[in-house]
Scaffold this active site. Sequence first.
Site, PDB file in Angstrom:
ATOM      1  N   CYS A   2      35.969  48.827  34.860  1.00 49.61           N
ATOM      2  CA  CYS A   2      36.441  47.566  35.449  1.00 49.61           C
ATOM      3  C   CYS A   2      37.303  47.855  36.678  1.00 49.61           C
ATOM      4  O   CYS A   2      37.754  48.976  36.902  1.00 49.61           O
ATOM      5  CB  CYS A   2      37.182  46.722  34.400  1.00 49.61           C
ATOM      6  SG  CYS A   2      38.959  46.993  34.310  1.00 49.61           S
ATOM      7  N   ASP A  28      49.894  42.459  44.152  1.00 50.59           N
ATOM      8  CA  ASP A  28      48.670  41.656  44.130  1.00 50.59           C
ATOM      9  C   ASP A  28      48.096  41.567  45.549  1.00 50.59           C
ATOM     10  O   ASP A  28      48.829  41.427  46.525  1.00 50.59           O
ATOM     11  CB  ASP A  28      48.956  40.246  43.589  1.00 50.59           C
ATOM     12  CG  ASP A  28      47.693  39.529  43.167  1.00 50.59           C
ATOM     13  OD1 ASP A  28      47.489  39.338  41.960  1.00 50.59           O
ATOM     14  OD2 ASP A  28      46.886  39.167  44.058  1.00 50.59           O
ATOM     15  N   HIS A  44      42.361  50.371  28.636  1.00 47.47           N
ATOM     16  CA  HIS A  44      41.620  49.134  28.902  1.00 47.47           C
ATOM     17  C   HIS A  44      41.685  48.216  27.686  1.00 47.47           C
ATOM     18  O   HIS A  44      41.105  48.495  26.647  1.00 47.47           O
ATOM     19  CB  HIS A  44      40.156  49.428  29.260  1.00 47.47           C
ATOM     20  CG  HIS A  44      39.371  48.175  29.532  1.00 47.47           C
ATOM     21  ND1 HIS A  44      39.247  47.635  30.790  1.00 47.47           N
ATOM     22  CD2 HIS A  44      38.727  47.325  28.693  1.00 47.47           C
ATOM     23  CE1 HIS A  44      38.544  46.515  30.716  1.00 47.47           C
ATOM     24  NE2 HIS A  44      38.218  46.306  29.444  1.00 47.47           N
ATOM     25  N   ASN A  85      47.084  35.245  32.178  1.00 48.00           N
ATOM     26  CA  ASN A  85      45.944  34.340  32.104  1.00 48.00           C
ATOM     27  C   ASN A  85      44.929  34.934  31.138  1.00 48.00           C
ATOM     28  O   ASN A  85      44.573  36.107  31.249  1.00 48.00           O
ATOM     29  CB  ASN A  85      45.316  34.164  33.489  1.00 48.00           C
ATOM     30  CG  ASN A  85      46.284  33.528  34.478  1.00 48.00           C
ATOM     31  OD1 ASN A  85      47.110  32.706  34.090  1.00 48.00           O
ATOM     32  ND2 ASN A  85      46.197  33.915  35.742  1.00 48.00           N
ATOM     33  N   GLY A  91      42.184  30.910  33.375  1.00 49.38           N
ATOM     34  CA  GLY A  91      42.051  31.347  34.768  1.00 49.38           C
ATOM     35  C   GLY A  91      41.983  32.847  34.931  1.00 49.38           C
ATOM     36  O   GLY A  91      42.246  33.380  36.018  1.00 49.38           O
ATOM     37  N   THR A  93      40.457  36.187  35.828  1.00 50.44           N
ATOM     38  CA  THR A  93      39.311  36.603  36.653  1.00 50.44           C
ATOM     39  C   THR A  93      39.019  38.094  36.526  1.00 50.44           C
ATOM     40  O   THR A  93      37.930  38.532  36.873  1.00 50.44           O
ATOM     41  CB  THR A  93      39.535  36.258  38.145  1.00 50.44           C
ATOM     42  OG1 THR A  93      40.703  36.935  38.608  1.00 50.44           O
ATOM     43  CG2 THR A  93      39.706  34.767  38.348  1.00 50.44           C
ATOM     44  N   HIS A  96      40.730  42.839  32.323  1.00 51.16           N
ATOM     45  CA  HIS A  96      41.592  43.957  31.896  1.00 51.16           C
ATOM     46  C   HIS A  96      42.970  43.307  31.815  1.00 51.16           C
ATOM     47  O   HIS A  96      43.463  42.812  32.846  1.00 51.16           O
ATOM     48  CB  HIS A  96      41.537  45.082  32.929  1.00 51.16           C
ATOM     49  CG  HIS A  96      42.359  46.299  32.606  1.00 51.16           C
ATOM     50  ND1 HIS A  96      41.842  47.595  32.659  1.00 51.16           N
ATOM     51  CD2 HIS A  96      43.665  46.439  32.249  1.00 51.16           C
ATOM     52  CE1 HIS A  96      42.807  48.464  32.357  1.00 51.16           C
ATOM     53  NE2 HIS A  96      43.923  47.784  32.102  1.00 51.16           N
ATOM     54  N   HIS A  98      46.448  41.821  32.093  1.00 52.60           N
ATOM     55  CA  HIS A  98      47.450  42.052  33.133  1.00 52.60           C
ATOM     56  C   HIS A  98      48.477  40.943  33.102  1.00 52.60           C
ATOM     57  O   HIS A  98      48.197  39.816  32.676  1.00 52.60           O
ATOM     58  CB  HIS A  98      46.791  42.133  34.518  1.00 52.60           C
ATOM     59  CG  HIS A  98      45.888  40.977  34.836  1.00 52.60           C
ATOM     60  ND1 HIS A  98      44.593  40.914  34.387  1.00 52.60           N
ATOM     61  CD2 HIS A  98      46.092  39.834  35.529  1.00 52.60           C
ATOM     62  CE1 HIS A  98      44.037  39.786  34.805  1.00 52.60           C
ATOM     63  NE2 HIS A  98      44.935  39.108  35.499  1.00 52.60           N
ATOM     64  N   HIS A 100      51.226  38.942  35.589  1.00 50.45           N
ATOM     65  CA  HIS A 100      51.696  38.666  36.941  1.00 50.45           C
ATOM     66  C   HIS A 100      53.219  38.575  36.877  1.00 50.45           C
ATOM     67  O   HIS A 100      53.757  37.764  36.108  1.00 50.45           O
ATOM     68  CB  HIS A 100      51.157  37.321  37.437  1.00 50.45           C
ATOM     69  CG  HIS A 100      49.659  37.227  37.512  1.00 50.45           C
ATOM     70  ND1 HIS A 100      48.976  37.277  38.708  1.00 50.45           N
ATOM     71  CD2 HIS A 100      48.718  37.082  36.551  1.00 50.45           C
ATOM     72  CE1 HIS A 100      47.672  37.145  38.473  1.00 50.45           C
ATOM     73  NE2 HIS A 100      47.491  37.029  37.166  1.00 50.45           N
TER      74      HIS A 100
HETATM   75  P1  5GP Z   1      43.798  36.690  37.084  1.00 56.56           P
HETATM   76  O1  5GP Z   1      43.276  35.526  37.863  1.00 56.56           O
HETATM   77  O2  5GP Z   1      42.696  37.437  36.362  1.00 56.56           O
HETATM   78  O3  5GP Z   1      44.934  36.367  36.168  1.00 56.56           O
HETATM   79  O4  5GP Z   1      44.447  37.662  38.143  1.00 56.56           O
HETATM   80  C1  5GP Z   1      43.779  38.667  38.795  1.00 56.56           C
HETATM   81  C2  5GP Z   1      44.640  39.039  39.979  1.00 56.56           C
HETATM   82  O5  5GP Z   1      44.229  40.284  40.465  1.00 56.56           O
HETATM   83  C3  5GP Z   1      44.542  38.032  41.128  1.00 56.56           C
HETATM   84  O6  5GP Z   1      45.844  37.550  41.444  1.00 56.56           O
HETATM   85  C4  5GP Z   1      43.938  38.854  42.277  1.00 56.56           C
HETATM   86  O7  5GP Z   1      44.490  38.535  43.538  1.00 56.56           O
HETATM   87  C5  5GP Z   1      44.276  40.280  41.860  1.00 56.56           C
HETATM   88  N1  5GP Z   1      43.309  41.265  42.303  1.00 56.56           N
HETATM   89  C6  5GP Z   1      41.962  41.207  42.130  1.00 56.56           C
HETATM   90  N2  5GP Z   1      41.377  42.302  42.648  1.00 56.56           N
HETATM   91  C7  5GP Z   1      42.385  43.070  43.157  1.00 56.56           C
HETATM   92  C8  5GP Z   1      42.412  44.330  43.827  1.00 56.56           C
HETATM   93  O8  5GP Z   1      41.396  44.983  44.059  1.00 56.56           O
HETATM   94  N3  5GP Z   1      43.619  44.802  44.204  1.00 56.56           N
HETATM   95  C9  5GP Z   1      44.780  44.120  43.966  1.00 56.56           C
HETATM   96  N4  5GP Z   1      45.910  44.677  44.374  1.00 56.56           N
HETATM   97  N5  5GP Z   1      44.795  42.929  43.326  1.00 56.56           N
HETATM   98  C10 5GP Z   1      43.612  42.409  42.927  1.00 56.56           C
HETATM   99 ZN    ZN Z   2      39.839  48.187  32.686  1.00 60.42          ZN
END
Ligand code: 5GP
Ligand code: ZN
Length: 112
Positions: A2, A28, A44, A85, A91, A93, A96, A98, A100
Amino acid sequence: MCIFCKIIAGEIPSSKVYEDDKILAFNDIEPQAPVHVIIIPKEHITSANAITPENSGVIAHIFETIPKIAKDLGIFDSGYRVVNNCGADGGQTVEHIHFHLTGGRQFGWPAG
Ligand code: 5GP
Ligand code: ZN
């Protein structure tokens, strides 16, 4: 692998703000606040739905480390919001787990 596992492996570059043997924190790519850091376990784990008694130690470790990261980034005293999320309605995306860590401005509640 991922996208966040690729960041852990160094295959995708990231702007790291904290790293130890169990977790990684990086800025981010699309910040929603003056401070917007993503904190991930190196193991993971797909989402909050996959937290178990066997792997929850790393989640506790993330929360134990958040105050240190907040201090380093200057938001310890002003305050911050930590968001997870989970799944489609949450929400999520990147599949894995995480957290914020956001700060440097005031957030409303309830969240939209
Ligand atoms: P989610 O929407 O899954 O809670 O948050 C995923 C977060 O990962 C989003 O805020 C998005 O901007 C961030 N993100 C996605 N791909 C990358 C990346 O390749 N590098 C960094 N630094 N952030 C990423
Ligand atoms: Zn992963």
